[in-house]
Design an enzyme around this catalytic site. Structure first.
Site, short mmCIF file in Angstrom:
data_model
loop_
_atom_site.label_atom_id
_atom_site.label_comp_id
_atom_site.label_asym_id
_atom_site.label_seq_id
_atom_site.Cartn_x
_atom_site.Cartn_y
_atom_site.Cartn_z
N HIS A 9 4.45 5.36 11.87
CA HIS A 9 4.23 5.28 10.57
C HIS A 9 3.41 6.39 10.04
CE1 HIS A 9 3.44 4.07 6.66
NE2 HIS A 9 3.01 2.89 7.08
N ARG A 11 1.42 -1.07 -0.05
CA ARG A 11 -0.21 0.05 -0.24
C ARG A 11 0.51 1.58 0.15
NH1 ARG A 11 -2.17 -3.76 1.86
NH2 ARG A 11 -0.74 -4.57 2.39
N THR A 12 1.57 1.34 1.10
CA THR A 12 1.79 2.48 1.15
C THR A 12 3.31 2.74 0.27
OG1 THR A 12 3.26 1.93 3.70
CG2 THR A 12 3.78 4.02 2.46
N ARG A 47 10.85 3.88 3.81
CA ARG A 47 10.80 3.19 4.71
C ARG A 47 11.64 2.02 5.04
NH1 ARG A 47 5.24 -1.12 4.27
NH2 ARG A 47 4.40 1.00 5.02
N LYS A 91 25.57 -3.33 -0.80
CA LYS A 91 26.89 -3.51 -0.36
C LYS A 91 27.63 -2.67 0.94
CE LYS A 91 26.08 -2.57 -4.73
NZ LYS A 91 27.30 -1.37 -6.36
#
Ligand code: CP
Length: 305
Positions: free
Chosen positions: A129, A51-52, A101, A80
């Site tokens: 959030h 969703r986000t 995120r 890396k």
């Protein structure tokens, strides 16, 4: 330049303006179709999302902008060993705004400190959030007509659920909200949130039984047990089906109680209630796109007449 790290980064007045803009977008999509022509959104997702990430991308595309980014740490140079600070300095050369995120709490704040473009916290570990909270508030305001004077139950994983922490944090500023926290002992709301409620003299109860308390609620915010944040699988398996909202429990709820869920769901809401008009979790998803469109315009300081 402005970032969004926590819901409280916006005042109540600014949130009202953001929600008014989201509603205008909902009903006048064509008016905004070129608002972000020439602008680029980067989605830097070090953790899975449906969703986000997709709603941010859909939001920018619907504003006429373009998108780039990565959907997992393993497909970026984080694999890396690149730091978040170096990544955001790089992304700042390619994009106008970034949604990030990250599994580590505070990582988007580290990025914001080094960024040349607005950074939006799209979820940091079990912490916050904020854009889910904007989504939740817009849903409640749209469907209940207010953001005050209600009893809200939070049910499930209140310990690790960042959407829960963010929404409680945001609701503290509205009048006459009663909180009912429904969880097993192992998944109770963290102490720092309880301390905040005590500090503001905000009423709350901590209970275990959903069935005994569902009838008191105007809003029920269900949550998934956050498997990815458990330290061992055994505890997760023991707790994952502690609550299952089904037709039988819904019979005890008020006729106008709304069921929200940030999604994804696993077993905690039976699909048998998806067609109940009180189940609004897929409406929530749609509001999430409109509010992210409004947020992008606000952080890029783009006005549409
Ligand atoms: N609500 C939410 O954050 O969903 P995703 O994890 O799919 O983005």
């Amino acid at each position: 330049m402005r970032h969004l790290m926590r819901p409280l980064d916006f005042s109540v007045e600014e949130l009202n303006a953001l929600f008014d803009l989201a509603k205008d977008i909902e009903f006048n999509r064509a008016k905004y179709a070129h608002a972000c022509d020439g602008k680029i959104l980067a989605t830097c997702f070090y953790e899975p999302s449906t969703r986000t990430r997709l709603s941010f991308e859909s939001a920018m595309l619907s504003l006429g902008g373009q998108v780039l980014g990565f959907a997992s740490a393993s497909s970026s140079s984080a694999a890396k060993g690149e730091s978040v600070s170096d990544t955001i300095r790089t992304v700042s050369c390619f994009a106008d705004i970034c949604a990030m995120r990250h599994p580590k709490e505070g990582a988007p704040m580290v990025a914001a400190a080094k960024s040349k473009i607005p950074v939006i916290n799209a979820g940091d570990g079990g912490h916050q959030h904020p854009t889910q909270t904007l989504t939740d508030l817009l849903t409640i305001r749209s469907l209940k007509g207010r953001l005050d004077n209600f009893t809200i139950g939070f049910c499930g994983d209140l310990k690790f659920g960042r959407t829960v922490h963010s929404l409680i944090h945001a609701l503290v500023r509205y009048e006459n909200i009663n909180f009912v926290f429904i969880s097993p002992d192992e998944l109770k709301v963290p102490d720092y949130i309880i301390d905040e409620l005590k500090e503001h003299n905000i009423p709350y109860e901590e209970v275990i039984s959903l069935e005994e308390h569902i009838g008191e609620l105007d809003l029920l915010y269900m949550t998934r047990v956050q498997r990815e944040r458990f330290f061992n699988e055994e505890d997760y398996v023991r707790l994952k089906d502690f609550y299952i909202l089904d037709k039988k429990k819904m019979e005890k709820a008020k006729e106008d109680m709304l069921v929200l869920h940030p999604l994804p769901r696993v077993n905690e809401i039976s699909v048998e209630i998806d067609d109940d008009p009180r189940a609004v979790y897929f409406d929530q998803v749609q509001y999430g796109k409109y509010v992210r469109m409004a947020l992008i315009l606000t952080l890029l300081d783009i006005k549409v007449d």
